[in-house]
Motif scaffolding. Structure first.
Motif, short mmCIF file in Angstrom:
data_model
loop_
_atom_site.label_atom_id
_atom_site.label_comp_id
_atom_site.label_asym_id
_atom_site.label_seq_id
_atom_site.Cartn_x
_atom_site.Cartn_y
_atom_site.Cartn_z
N GLY A 57 0.77 -1.36 0.17
CA GLY A 57 0.18 -0.17 -0.17
C GLY A 57 0.58 1.38 0.10
O GLY A 57 0.38 2.18 0.24
N ALA A 58 2.02 0.68 0.90
CA ALA A 58 2.77 2.20 0.77
C ALA A 58 2.91 3.00 -0.76
O ALA A 58 3.25 2.22 -1.75
CB ALA A 58 4.04 2.24 0.53
N ALA A 59 2.42 4.02 -1.10
CA ALA A 59 1.96 5.37 -2.23
C ALA A 59 3.58 5.45 -3.02
O ALA A 59 3.38 4.43 -4.08
CB ALA A 59 2.05 6.89 -1.83
N ASN A 60 4.91 5.85 -2.39
CA ASN A 60 5.84 4.98 -3.44
C ASN A 60 7.10 3.81 -3.41
O ASN A 60 8.14 3.75 -3.87
CB ASN A 60 6.85 6.78 -3.57
N GLY A 61 6.52 3.61 -2.40
CA GLY A 61 7.65 2.45 -1.48
C GLY A 61 7.01 1.06 -1.66
O GLY A 61 7.89 0.20 -0.93
N ALA A 62 5.96 0.72 -2.01
CA ALA A 62 5.74 -0.39 -1.84
C ALA A 62 6.83 -1.34 -2.71
O ALA A 62 7.05 -1.10 -3.76
CB ALA A 62 4.21 -0.30 -2.34
#
Length: 114
Positions: A57-62
């Motif tokens: 789910g993490a925006a740019n770090g998934a």
């Protein structure tokens, strides 16, 4: 003015993410029968939620970023889990408010393509 509203909405999203972790932790410490179980649920529940969010789910770090319907399902389960944790811990009104804030936030993110 619209830019400020959009940035505020993103801030609310971040605060909701933190709220999920706090809600799940609260649930664990409230429903646990004894200290070891309270620690397991109160610390392990948020840790599990963090792991799922970091992977999907993490925006740019998934690691495996989800999009489309899969992302919607993840968010409903994630934020719904936070709301349900509050309800299951005996905090009905805060759980309902949490869910309502998420719904408004999600609708605005959809409207503004955030």
């Amino acid at each position: 003015m619209l830019s400020l509203a959009k940035n505020t909405n993103l801030l609310v999203m971040f605060l909701l993410e933190l709220g999920v972790l706090a809600s799940v932790g609260y649930w664990g410490f409230v429903v646990g029968q004894n200290l070891p179980v309270k620690l397991l649920l109160g610390l392990g529940g948020p840790a599990l939620f963090i792991a799922v969010w970091a992977v999907f789910g993490a925006a740019n770090g998934a690691t495996i970023p989800l999009t489309g319907a899969a992302r919607v399902l993840l968010e409903v389960l994630w934020f719904g889990g936070g709301a349900m944790a509050l309800v299951m811990a005996g905090r009905l009104a805060p759980g309902l408010v949490f869910a309502a804030v998420y719904v408004v936030n999600a609708a605005l993110r959809l409207l503004w393509n955030q």
